[in-house]
Design an enzyme around this catalytic site. Structure first.
Site, PDB file in Angstrom:
ATOM      1  N   VAL A  15       9.714   1.046  -3.953  1.00 12.64           N
ATOM      2  CA  VAL A  15       8.573   1.948  -4.094  1.00 12.64           C
ATOM      3  C   VAL A  15       7.697   1.845  -2.848  1.00 12.64           C
ATOM      4  O   VAL A  15       7.258   0.751  -2.473  1.00 12.64           O
ATOM      5  CB  VAL A  15       7.727   1.595  -5.336  1.00 12.64           C
ATOM      6  CG1 VAL A  15       6.567   2.583  -5.479  1.00 12.64           C
ATOM      7  CG2 VAL A  15       8.585   1.576  -6.586  1.00 12.64           C
ATOM      8  N   ASP A  64       5.220   4.359   0.348  1.00 14.54           N
ATOM      9  CA  ASP A  64       4.649   5.634   0.804  1.00 14.54           C
ATOM     10  C   ASP A  64       5.333   6.185   2.045  1.00 14.54           C
ATOM     11  O   ASP A  64       5.112   7.341   2.405  1.00 14.54           O
ATOM     12  CB  ASP A  64       3.159   5.450   1.119  1.00 14.54           C
ATOM     13  CG  ASP A  64       2.950   4.596   2.362  1.00 14.54           C
ATOM     14  OD1 ASP A  64       3.298   3.392   2.330  1.00 14.54           O
ATOM     15  OD2 ASP A  64       2.466   5.120   3.389  1.00 14.54           O
ATOM     16  N   PHE A 123       7.943  -3.508  -3.927  1.00 13.40           N
ATOM     17  CA  PHE A 123       6.766  -2.728  -3.567  1.00 13.40           C
ATOM     18  C   PHE A 123       6.418  -2.880  -2.092  1.00 13.40           C
ATOM     19  O   PHE A 123       6.340  -4.002  -1.569  1.00 13.40           O
ATOM     20  CB  PHE A 123       5.542  -3.198  -4.363  1.00 13.40           C
ATOM     21  CG  PHE A 123       5.422  -2.644  -5.742  1.00 13.40           C
ATOM     22  CD1 PHE A 123       5.087  -1.310  -5.961  1.00 13.40           C
ATOM     23  CD2 PHE A 123       5.619  -3.460  -6.844  1.00 13.40           C
ATOM     24  CE1 PHE A 123       4.956  -0.804  -7.239  1.00 13.40           C
ATOM     25  CE2 PHE A 123       5.486  -2.969  -8.134  1.00 13.40           C
ATOM     26  CZ  PHE A 123       5.153  -1.637  -8.328  1.00 13.40           C
ATOM     27  N   ASP A 124       6.175  -1.773  -1.439  1.00 13.74           N
ATOM     28  CA  ASP A 124       5.456  -1.790  -0.177  1.00 13.74           C
ATOM     29  C   ASP A 124       3.993  -2.123  -0.501  1.00 13.74           C
ATOM     30  O   ASP A 124       3.572  -2.046  -1.656  1.00 13.74           O
ATOM     31  CB  ASP A 124       5.566  -0.410   0.478  1.00 13.74           C
ATOM     32  CG  ASP A 124       4.724  -0.289   1.738  1.00 13.74           C
ATOM     33  OD1 ASP A 124       4.862  -1.154   2.623  1.00 13.74           O
ATOM     34  OD2 ASP A 124       3.933   0.656   1.827  1.00 13.74           O
ATOM     35  N   VAL A 125       3.208  -2.489   0.533  1.00 12.30           N
ATOM     36  CA  VAL A 125       1.801  -2.830   0.305  1.00 12.30           C
ATOM     37  C   VAL A 125       0.867  -1.720   0.749  1.00 12.30           C
ATOM     38  O   VAL A 125       0.174  -1.110  -0.057  1.00 12.30           O
ATOM     39  CB  VAL A 125       1.431  -4.158   1.021  1.00 12.30           C
ATOM     40  CG1 VAL A 125      -0.068  -4.437   0.870  1.00 12.30           C
ATOM     41  CG2 VAL A 125       2.234  -5.312   0.460  1.00 12.30           C
TER      42      VAL A 125
END
Length: 232
Positions: free
Chosen positions: A178, A180, A8-10
């Protein structure tokens, strides 16, 4: 289950960075005697920051230099006497105090409890560690892989190689990135040869040649992808 490990990105994936940034900037401007600073400098700061973060992704600046350079550029004309290093330090401290989760983040991570969940971020180590540690996600992740600490950044292959080594992974088909950002998260995952999921809640058009494996507008949609039930 199609994927066992979720990277995961934050910012703007699990946490609302727009709100975090605005609050931290306002608090820092106020502390430095510029109570209208967000209104006066906000748009200019966004333009400077966008350029510098792209420079970071492309290896033209270090994250340490970015932390000071953005405010040096911002105040060079109107506030040349301002201590930009002190301002940058205070801003990072204020960022670390802001915890604002994207809707659905806690529920998603809870429902992915059978997966190995890992953070992989280009953010500042002190900020990301503080924010995650103060959030309901504090015990969620097996590892926090932060570019400032490991010496590699997204979208470079090396940060993914580091993650695979750290986690003892060998099967790329079971890992999903994952995030944005097309240029950071998706391009990085693509370069390394793992599947990618673009979190795109604002339904932005993709004008780049960077193509994600999946695209979602709500975090909850990720469950079907992980379980191999997606219909795209």
């Amino acid at each position: 289950m199609k994927y066992d490990v979720i990277l995961f990105d934050v910012d703007d994936t699990l946490m609302d960075f727009k709100m975090t940034e605005e609050n931290a900037l306002q608090n820092t401007f106020t502390a430095f005697g510029l109570p209208t600073g967000l209104a006066d400098y906000g748009a200019q700061y966004q333009e400077i920051s966008k350029v510098l973060w792209r420079d970071l992704e492309e290896g033209r600046i270090t994250i340490a230099d970015l932390g000071v350079e953005r405010f040096r550029r911002l105040f060079a004309v109107d506030q040349p006497e301002l201590d930009t290093k002190a301002f940058g330090h205070a801003y990072l401290e204020n960022l670390g105090k802001e915890v604002h989760l994207i809707p659905g983040a806690v529920e998603l991570c809870s429902r992915l409890s059978d997966c190995r969940l890992v953070v992989i971020t280009n953010g500042f180590a002190s900020v990301q560690t503080a924010r995650i540690g103060a959030s309901p996600l504090c015990h969620t992740f097996e590892e926090l892989i932060i570019s400032e600490q490991v010496g590699y950044k997204k979208p470079d292959r090396e940060i993914f190689e580091y993650a695979f080594s750290k986690l003892g992974l060998t099967d790329k088909t079971k890992v999903l990135m994952v995030g944005d950002s097309l240029t950071s998260d998706i391009q990085g995952g693509n370069r390394f040869g793992i599947d990618t999921c673009w979190f795109n809640p604002l339904q932005k058009e993709n004008h780049l040649e960077i193509q994600p494996t999946y695209e979602i507008k709500e975090l909850g949609e990720l469950l079907a992808i992980v379980n191999g039930e997606e219909r795209f």
